[in-house]
Each structure stands twice: as structure tokens, then as C-alpha cells.
Scaffold this motif. Sequence first.
Motif, PDB file in Angstrom:
ATOM      1  N   SER A  81     -95.978  33.450 -28.452  1.00 57.40           N
ATOM      2  CA  SER A  81     -95.045  34.388 -29.098  1.00 57.40           C
ATOM      3  C   SER A  81     -93.735  33.694 -29.441  1.00 57.40           C
ATOM      4  CB  SER A  81     -94.785  35.582 -28.181  1.00 57.40           C
ATOM      5  OG  SER A  81     -95.971  36.320 -27.972  1.00 57.40           O
ATOM      6  N   ARG A  82     -93.285  32.804 -28.560  1.00 59.45           N
ATOM      7  CA  ARG A  82     -92.053  32.061 -28.837  1.00 59.45           C
ATOM      8  C   ARG A  82     -92.222  31.178 -30.072  1.00 59.45           C
ATOM      9  NH1 ARG A  82     -90.786  28.715 -23.859  1.00 59.45           N
ATOM     10  NH2 ARG A  82     -92.615  29.624 -22.856  1.00 59.45           N
ATOM     11  N   ILE A  83     -93.377  30.525 -30.174  1.00 61.98           N
ATOM     12  CA  ILE A  83     -93.630  29.669 -31.338  1.00 61.98           C
ATOM     13  C   ILE A  83     -93.638  30.502 -32.614  1.00 61.98           C
ATOM     14  CG2 ILE A  83     -95.376  28.232 -32.473  1.00 61.98           C
ATOM     15  CD1 ILE A  83     -96.159  27.203 -29.688  1.00 61.98           C
ATOM     16  N   ALA A  84     -94.314  31.654 -32.575  1.00 62.35           N
ATOM     17  CA  ALA A  84     -94.377  32.518 -33.764  1.00 62.35           C
ATOM     18  C   ALA A  84     -92.990  33.009 -34.159  1.00 62.35           C
ATOM     19  CB  ALA A  84     -95.314  33.697 -33.502  1.00 62.35           C
ATOM     20  N   ALA A  85     -92.198  33.425 -33.170  1.00 63.04           N
ATOM     21  CA  ALA A  85     -90.846  33.910 -33.466  1.00 63.04           C
ATOM     22  C   ALA A  85     -89.983  32.784 -34.021  1.00 63.04           C
ATOM     23  CB  ALA A  85     -90.214  34.494 -32.200  1.00 63.04           C
ATOM     24  N   TRP A  86     -90.118  31.592 -33.456  1.00 63.33           N
ATOM     25  CA  TRP A  86     -89.357  30.444 -33.947  1.00 63.33           C
ATOM     26  C   TRP A  86     -89.749  30.123 -35.391  1.00 63.33           C
ATOM     27  CZ3 TRP A  86     -91.179  25.790 -35.808  1.00 63.33           C
ATOM     28  CH2 TRP A  86     -90.208  24.812 -36.060  1.00 63.33           C
ATOM     29  N   GLN A  87     -91.039  30.185 -35.682  1.00 66.06           N
ATOM     30  CA  GLN A  87     -91.469  29.874 -37.042  1.00 66.06           C
ATOM     31  C   GLN A  87     -90.867  30.848 -38.051  1.00 66.06           C
ATOM     32  OE1 GLN A  87     -93.484  31.126 -39.664  1.00 66.06           O
ATOM     33  NE2 GLN A  87     -93.198  29.164 -40.736  1.00 66.06           N
ATOM     34  N   ARG A  88     -90.873  32.118 -37.723  1.00 67.10           N
ATOM     35  CA  ARG A  88     -90.305  33.107 -38.646  1.00 67.10           C
ATOM     36  C   ARG A  88     -88.811  32.879 -38.862  1.00 67.10           C
ATOM     37  NH1 ARG A  88     -94.103  36.543 -35.809  1.00 67.10           N
ATOM     38  NH2 ARG A  88     -92.487  37.076 -34.282  1.00 67.10           N
ATOM     39  N   ARG A  89     -88.150  32.367 -37.822  1.00 66.75           N
ATOM     40  CA  ARG A  89     -86.702  32.176 -37.889  1.00 66.75           C
ATOM     41  C   ARG A  89     -86.312  30.816 -38.453  1.00 66.75           C
ATOM     42  NH1 ARG A  89     -86.117  32.149 -32.990  1.00 66.75           N
ATOM     43  NH2 ARG A  89     -85.645  29.955 -32.570  1.00 66.75           N
ATOM     44  N   ALA A  90     -87.016  29.756 -38.045  1.00 67.93           N
ATOM     45  CA  ALA A  90     -86.546  28.404 -38.344  1.00 67.93           C
ATOM     46  C   ALA A  90     -87.610  27.468 -38.900  1.00 67.93           C
ATOM     47  CB  ALA A  90     -85.950  27.779 -37.067  1.00 67.93           C
ATOM     48  N   GLY A  91     -88.822  27.959 -39.092  1.00 66.79           N
ATOM     49  CA  GLY A  91     -89.887  27.097 -39.590  1.00 66.79           C
ATOM     50  C   GLY A  91     -89.814  26.876 -41.087  1.00 66.79           C
ATOM     51  N   ARG A  92     -90.799  26.181 -41.600  1.00 68.73           N
ATOM     52  CA  ARG A  92     -90.872  25.917 -43.034  1.00 68.73           C
ATOM     53  C   ARG A  92     -91.458  27.135 -43.751  1.00 68.73           C
ATOM     54  NH1 ARG A  92     -94.159  20.309 -42.873  1.00 68.73           N
ATOM     55  NH2 ARG A  92     -95.443  21.631 -41.527  1.00 68.73           N
ATOM     56  N   HIS A  93     -90.821  27.507 -44.874  1.00 67.56           N
ATOM     57  CA  HIS A  93     -91.279  28.683 -45.605  1.00 67.56           C
ATOM     58  C   HIS A  93     -91.438  28.429 -47.108  1.00 67.56           C
ATOM     59  CE1 HIS A  93     -90.812  31.405 -42.150  1.00 67.56           C
ATOM     60  NE2 HIS A  93     -89.737  30.691 -41.861  1.00 67.56           N
ATOM     61  N   GLY A  94     -91.124  27.236 -47.571  1.00 67.12           N
ATOM     62  CA  GLY A  94     -91.146  26.983 -49.008  1.00 67.12           C
ATOM     63  C   GLY A  94     -92.326  26.182 -49.504  1.00 67.12           C
ATOM     64  N   LEU A  95     -93.316  25.918 -48.649  1.00 66.43           N
ATOM     65  CA  LEU A  95     -94.466  25.136 -49.085  1.00 66.43           C
ATOM     66  C   LEU A  95     -95.380  26.017 -49.940  1.00 66.43           C
ATOM     67  CD1 LEU A  95     -95.173  23.333 -45.693  1.00 66.43           C
ATOM     68  CD2 LEU A  95     -94.041  22.390 -47.719  1.00 66.43           C
TER      69      LEU A  95
END
Length: 368
Positions: A21-35
Motif C-alpha cells: 500500500s505504501r508503494i502504491a500511495a508513493w507511486q500516485r504521489r511521486a512516481g512516473r506518470h508521463g510515459l
Amino acid sequence: MRRRALTGSGGFTVAPDDAASRIAAWQRRAGRHGLPWQHTRDPYRIWLSEIMLQQTQAATVVPYYTQFLALFPTVTDLADAPQDTVLRAWAGLGYYARARNLHRCARALRDTHGGHFPATADELAQLPGIGPSTASAIAAFAYGERTPILDGNVRRVLARYFAVEGDPASTRTGRQLQAHAQSLIDAAPAGLDMVAYTQGQMDLGATVCTRSRPDCARCPLAPDCQARIQGRQHELPSPRARRAQPLRHGWMLIAQCADRVLLQRRPDSGIWGGLWSLPQFEDETALKAACARLSADSPPQALAAIDHVFTHFRLRIQPCWLRLPGSVPGQVGADQAWAPIEALDAHGMPAPIARLLAGLYGDTSRPR
């Protein structure tokens, strides 16, 4: 917070109930989204991106991915295309077996699945050229299946989080990492966002838990990462044993007649399989014998050697240029063709050969 104790391979206890859950939340907040392959549930586009990203950086993949989809918008378009066309679109990405397997898999999907992808990782892994990790990625991204991926970036994250010893690419260590990957999903809540979680693992390995400079301050797993706790971030994962890279030699002939160059298709197996290249020989004697068979009235001209690095060896290419008089010979060997110089880029070629010919000819018909 509910926490279930799990024992890592080093004998310590970790509590990863909320790690996914922490990984998923981190991705939504700080992960890559423009690929360009994100924000789609189309299994074809997800599959294509996963294959292209094997052994290749995302920044390199993006233009190839966009161009490939323009040429082959659906899996049926890809299946119906000639292999030459597919290899030409792939040229420059390397590891050409991926392109051949991609084409073979597309045809299997067209012929046995009606052009539709199966919906589970187990079924996807039965298709040619789709391994377990790629199958899991497609199933997770396209269908939300709770199944773990295990690409290179994810192996590194797991090896550090659980302090797993051994080469992550080895069978034994891979089984340990697979078990840990499954344990994180098993411990996660039922509503886990599998898309964010799966992408988050990749993003962590690519941007935070990097090979040489892990940025633990930004990592959502830092509080219970065993490598960080033990101060072993730079030791794990265990490095692969380095093997000496043997140097191989090959002689290549650039035979030009009028406004054409002799090309030869390489066998499907081996390096650059299925691509068009220059005729290659084991030594100078064999190359000169080929020149004699072409009825050359002058010896070939040796050009600057080229070194190309493969995964397990280096290849030193000695190109030799030969200008043939008269008209283009009517007969050539098997899998050979006289290609117009102005249309050389219409053939799928290995990148170093394409660069060599482009540097020689440019817009003219003779070397510069």
C-alpha cells in the motif's frame, strides 16, 4: 495497523502488511506518470512496452514505442505484417530476438486466440516469448490480477528490502525474491491498487532505489528496509561475478556496383537474427575469395575497424569497401540482395551497420 510478521532470508523479522500500500500511495504521489504506455488497460500496448523495456531504458524506448504503434496499431496489424517490416521498425533497439518473438506471439494471438489476450498471468505465460514477469505485468496492468512482477528493478528493490544475498539473476535467488514478492501481495489489503503498486515497484527501482546511488530519504520502504537498517544499501543486491568478455573478429564486405550495395540477411538464430547486414567472413582470405567470385578487378579497400559490444562478447568488425565495374550482377547468393543506396534505410539493419553505411554514403554514391 494490522501487521503480520514475515521472516526474511537473513533470519530477521519484517512486517510488510502495509508495504504494498505504501508503494502504491508513493507511486500516485511521486512516481512516473508521463510515459506513453501508462494510463491504458489495453494489453497489447502494455505487452509491447514490457517487451521493449527489457534491457532498455525508458527514455530510449519512448520514440520506438510511439513509432511502432503508428505502424502496427493492433496486435492483428502486427501479426499480419511481414517479419522484415517488424525488424525494420525495431532496428536500433537491440536484442532482436525480442522483435522476432513479438511477431511470433502476435501471430499466435491472431491464430489461436482471435486476436485477444488471455486474462490471467498463467495463460499469458503460455504464449511464445512471454515470460512469467511479463505475463504478470500484463495481467496486473490490464486486468488488475494480484500477481507479482520480477523485472530487474523490482529484484533490486526486493533484494534490499529483505536483505537477500546472492545474484538476483540466479535461479536460487530468483526463487527467494519471487516468494518475497508474493508475500507482499498476500499481506496487502483486498483493495490494493495493483496498477499503482506494480508501476510503483518499477518506478522505485528506476528512480529511487537505483543501482549506485539509492536515495533512501525518498523511499516509502525505508522504515523497515533491512539493507538500510544494516547499512548495506551499496552491498545489495550482490554483484554478479564478472566474466571476461572475449573479443571476436569479423570481416565485412561493402560491395558496391553502380548505385547499389550488396546486403545479406542474417540467419534467424544468432546475433542480429533476421536483419539485413553486410556479407560477413571469418577472415581476410575468405573475404578476398568472395571478391574474386564477384569478378572484382581491384582489391578491396580496408576501412577503419568498428568495435561493437554484445552482452557476452565484443565484436571487432573490419569493413572493406569494393567498387565493382559494369552493371549489377543478375545473380547473388541465397538471402542476398543488391539494395539501392538511396533506400538502404528501408532495410532493417543492425545499428552499427546502418551507421557505417550512412557515414560512408550519405547522399552520394561513393565513400567520403
